[in-house]
Design a protein around this motif. Sequence first.
Motif, PDB file in Angstrom:
ATOM      1  N   LYS A   8     -19.914  50.768  25.076  1.00  0.00           N
ATOM      2  CA  LYS A   8     -19.639  51.940  24.230  1.00  0.00           C
ATOM      3  C   LYS A   8     -20.629  52.052  23.072  1.00  0.00           C
ATOM      4  O   LYS A   8     -20.883  53.145  22.578  1.00  0.00           O
ATOM      5  CB  LYS A   8     -18.215  51.894  23.683  1.00  0.00           C
ATOM      6  CG  LYS A   8     -17.190  52.376  24.661  1.00  0.00           C
ATOM      7  CD  LYS A   8     -15.822  52.455  24.007  1.00  0.00           C
ATOM      8  CE  LYS A   8     -14.828  52.990  25.026  1.00  0.00           C
ATOM      9  NZ  LYS A   8     -13.495  53.125  24.450  1.00  0.00           N
ATOM     10  N   GLN A   9     -21.189  50.938  22.651  1.00  0.00           N
ATOM     11  CA  GLN A   9     -22.133  50.979  21.526  1.00  0.00           C
ATOM     12  C   GLN A   9     -23.445  51.674  21.894  1.00  0.00           C
ATOM     13  O   GLN A   9     -24.256  51.973  21.029  1.00  0.00           O
ATOM     14  CB  GLN A   9     -22.402  49.571  21.014  1.00  0.00           C
ATOM     15  CG  GLN A   9     -23.113  48.666  22.008  1.00  0.00           C
ATOM     16  CD  GLN A   9     -23.307  47.275  21.465  1.00  0.00           C
ATOM     17  OE1 GLN A   9     -23.857  47.121  20.380  1.00  0.00           O
ATOM     18  NE2 GLN A   9     -22.847  46.278  22.196  1.00  0.00           N
ATOM     19  N   TYR A  10     -23.661  51.937  23.195  1.00  0.00           N
ATOM     20  CA  TYR A  10     -24.882  52.597  23.651  1.00  0.00           C
ATOM     21  C   TYR A  10     -24.655  54.088  23.892  1.00  0.00           C
ATOM     22  O   TYR A  10     -25.297  54.695  24.727  1.00  0.00           O
ATOM     23  CB  TYR A  10     -25.415  51.912  24.917  1.00  0.00           C
ATOM     24  CG  TYR A  10     -25.785  50.478  24.667  1.00  0.00           C
ATOM     25  CD1 TYR A  10     -26.993  50.145  24.066  1.00  0.00           C
ATOM     26  CD2 TYR A  10     -24.909  49.445  24.991  1.00  0.00           C
ATOM     27  CE1 TYR A  10     -27.323  48.832  23.809  1.00  0.00           C
ATOM     28  CE2 TYR A  10     -25.227  48.122  24.735  1.00  0.00           C
ATOM     29  CZ  TYR A  10     -26.434  47.824  24.143  1.00  0.00           C
ATOM     30  OH  TYR A  10     -26.759  46.517  23.878  1.00  0.00           O
ATOM     31  N   ARG A  11     -23.729  54.658  23.156  1.00  0.00           N
ATOM     32  CA  ARG A  11     -23.471  56.096  23.235  1.00  0.00           C
ATOM     33  C   ARG A  11     -23.933  56.748  21.937  1.00  0.00           C
ATOM     34  O   ARG A  11     -23.725  56.212  20.856  1.00  0.00           O
ATOM     35  CB  ARG A  11     -21.992  56.365  23.460  1.00  0.00           C
ATOM     36  CG  ARG A  11     -21.499  55.887  24.803  1.00  0.00           C
ATOM     37  CD  ARG A  11     -20.051  56.202  24.996  1.00  0.00           C
ATOM     38  NE  ARG A  11     -19.590  55.697  26.278  1.00  0.00           N
ATOM     39  CZ  ARG A  11     -18.332  55.628  26.611  1.00  0.00           C
ATOM     40  NH1 ARG A  11     -17.388  56.021  25.773  1.00  0.00           N
ATOM     41  NH2 ARG A  11     -17.987  55.164  27.799  1.00  0.00           N
ATOM     42  N   ILE A  12     -24.531  57.911  22.087  1.00  0.00           N
ATOM     43  CA  ILE A  12     -25.006  58.657  20.914  1.00  0.00           C
ATOM     44  C   ILE A  12     -24.149  59.914  20.765  1.00  0.00           C
ATOM     45  O   ILE A  12     -24.227  60.810  21.608  1.00  0.00           O
ATOM     46  CB  ILE A  12     -26.495  59.063  21.066  1.00  0.00           C
ATOM     47  CG1 ILE A  12     -27.373  57.822  21.242  1.00  0.00           C
ATOM     48  CG2 ILE A  12     -26.939  59.884  19.871  1.00  0.00           C
ATOM     49  CD1 ILE A  12     -28.824  58.139  21.555  1.00  0.00           C
ATOM     50  N   PRO A  13     -23.324  59.992  19.710  1.00  0.00           N
ATOM     51  CA  PRO A  13     -22.540  61.209  19.479  1.00  0.00           C
ATOM     52  C   PRO A  13     -23.450  62.282  18.872  1.00  0.00           C
ATOM     53  O   PRO A  13     -23.923  62.149  17.753  1.00  0.00           O
ATOM     54  CB  PRO A  13     -21.464  60.762  18.494  1.00  0.00           C
ATOM     55  CG  PRO A  13     -22.038  59.556  17.823  1.00  0.00           C
ATOM     56  CD  PRO A  13     -23.028  58.944  18.755  1.00  0.00           C
ATOM     57  N   PHE A  14     -23.708  63.329  19.641  1.00  0.00           N
ATOM     58  CA  PHE A  14     -24.667  64.336  19.191  1.00  0.00           C
ATOM     59  C   PHE A  14     -24.002  65.627  18.726  1.00  0.00           C
ATOM     60  O   PHE A  14     -24.657  66.477  18.134  1.00  0.00           O
ATOM     61  CB  PHE A  14     -25.670  64.665  20.308  1.00  0.00           C
ATOM     62  CG  PHE A  14     -25.036  65.147  21.578  1.00  0.00           C
ATOM     63  CD1 PHE A  14     -24.642  66.464  21.731  1.00  0.00           C
ATOM     64  CD2 PHE A  14     -24.839  64.275  22.634  1.00  0.00           C
ATOM     65  CE1 PHE A  14     -24.049  66.899  22.893  1.00  0.00           C
ATOM     66  CE2 PHE A  14     -24.259  64.706  23.811  1.00  0.00           C
ATOM     67  CZ  PHE A  14     -23.851  66.023  23.936  1.00  0.00           C
ATOM     68  N   SER A  15     -22.710  65.798  18.963  1.00  0.00           N
ATOM     69  CA  SER A  15     -22.066  67.092  18.679  1.00  0.00           C
ATOM     70  C   SER A  15     -22.101  67.457  17.190  1.00  0.00           C
ATOM     71  O   SER A  15     -22.249  68.615  16.851  1.00  0.00           O
ATOM     72  CB  SER A  15     -20.637  67.110  19.201  1.00  0.00           C
ATOM     73  OG  SER A  15     -19.859  66.172  18.510  1.00  0.00           O
ATOM     74  N   GLY A  16     -22.001  66.505  16.306  1.00  0.00           N
ATOM     75  CA  GLY A  16     -21.988  66.814  14.874  1.00  0.00           C
ATOM     76  C   GLY A  16     -23.362  66.812  14.228  1.00  0.00           C
ATOM     77  O   GLY A  16     -23.480  67.058  13.030  1.00  0.00           O
ATOM     78  N   LEU A  17     -24.400  66.541  15.009  1.00  0.00           N
ATOM     79  CA  LEU A  17     -25.746  66.459  14.443  1.00  0.00           C
ATOM     80  C   LEU A  17     -26.386  67.838  14.315  1.00  0.00           C
ATOM     81  O   LEU A  17     -26.177  68.715  15.161  1.00  0.00           O
ATOM     82  CB  LEU A  17     -26.639  65.577  15.323  1.00  0.00           C
ATOM     83  CG  LEU A  17     -26.229  64.109  15.473  1.00  0.00           C
ATOM     84  CD1 LEU A  17     -27.149  63.405  16.460  1.00  0.00           C
ATOM     85  CD2 LEU A  17     -26.254  63.410  14.134  1.00  0.00           C
ATOM     86  N   ALA A  18     -27.186  68.008  13.287  1.00  0.00           N
ATOM     87  CA  ALA A  18     -27.912  69.254  13.094  1.00  0.00           C
ATOM     88  C   ALA A  18     -29.095  69.298  14.057  1.00  0.00           C
ATOM     89  O   ALA A  18     -29.542  68.270  14.567  1.00  0.00           O
ATOM     90  CB  ALA A  18     -28.416  69.330  11.653  1.00  0.00           C
ATOM     91  N   ALA A  19     -29.597  70.492  14.305  1.00  0.00           N
ATOM     92  CA  ALA A  19     -30.783  70.625  15.158  1.00  0.00           C
ATOM     93  C   ALA A  19     -31.945  69.893  14.486  1.00  0.00           C
ATOM     94  O   ALA A  19     -32.055  69.857  13.260  1.00  0.00           O
ATOM     95  CB  ALA A  19     -31.112  72.097  15.367  1.00  0.00           C
TER      96      ALA A  19
END
Length: 182
Positions: A8-19
């Motif tokens: 699980k530590q190799y997941r990147i949560p991208f939904s809240g990131l700005a462009a």
Amino acid sequence: MQIVKYLKQYRIPFSGLAAGKHNFEFEIDDKFFDCYEHSLIKKGQLKADVEMQKQENMLIVNFHITGVIQLTCDVCLSEFESPLDFHERALVKFTDEDWNQDTEEVLVLSKTDYELDIAGLLYEYANVRVPYYSKCAEQGMNQSCDPEMLAKLSSEAADAEEDNTEEQIDPRWDILKNIKNN
């Protein structure tokens, strides 16, 4: 279940990131390779610098992986560390359609997905770099094959060669071969 937790530590949560560009760092160690039963790499210390560029409909993910992996020499059977330093790139597209056609460089995620799991990519990128034929002198760092093991191998090869020549010289076998022809 432990394997899933560790990866699980190799997941990147991208939904809240700005462009724009975002950088991440991941450590890849023996525990990571233990999660994959058929991994060519059993031991290693790698660092993955991941740069993700978020756009409206896609992600561009650049990987820079450095470190060392443990290999076994195919000549002398000793273990040695082999350096790795390489770059890879993956494109991630978002779609609402049912799309099952991932390619080597383009991954497809649903527009509802919120994180990118890069564990499989890191595993694949590292294992592809394992040489087909491992040799201390070629892939190792200032290392040569074990001279003691090479001496044993060459003496056994010489003994086997002597046995072959003795079999060819023995005339009794030729006489027995003639019995089969009658």
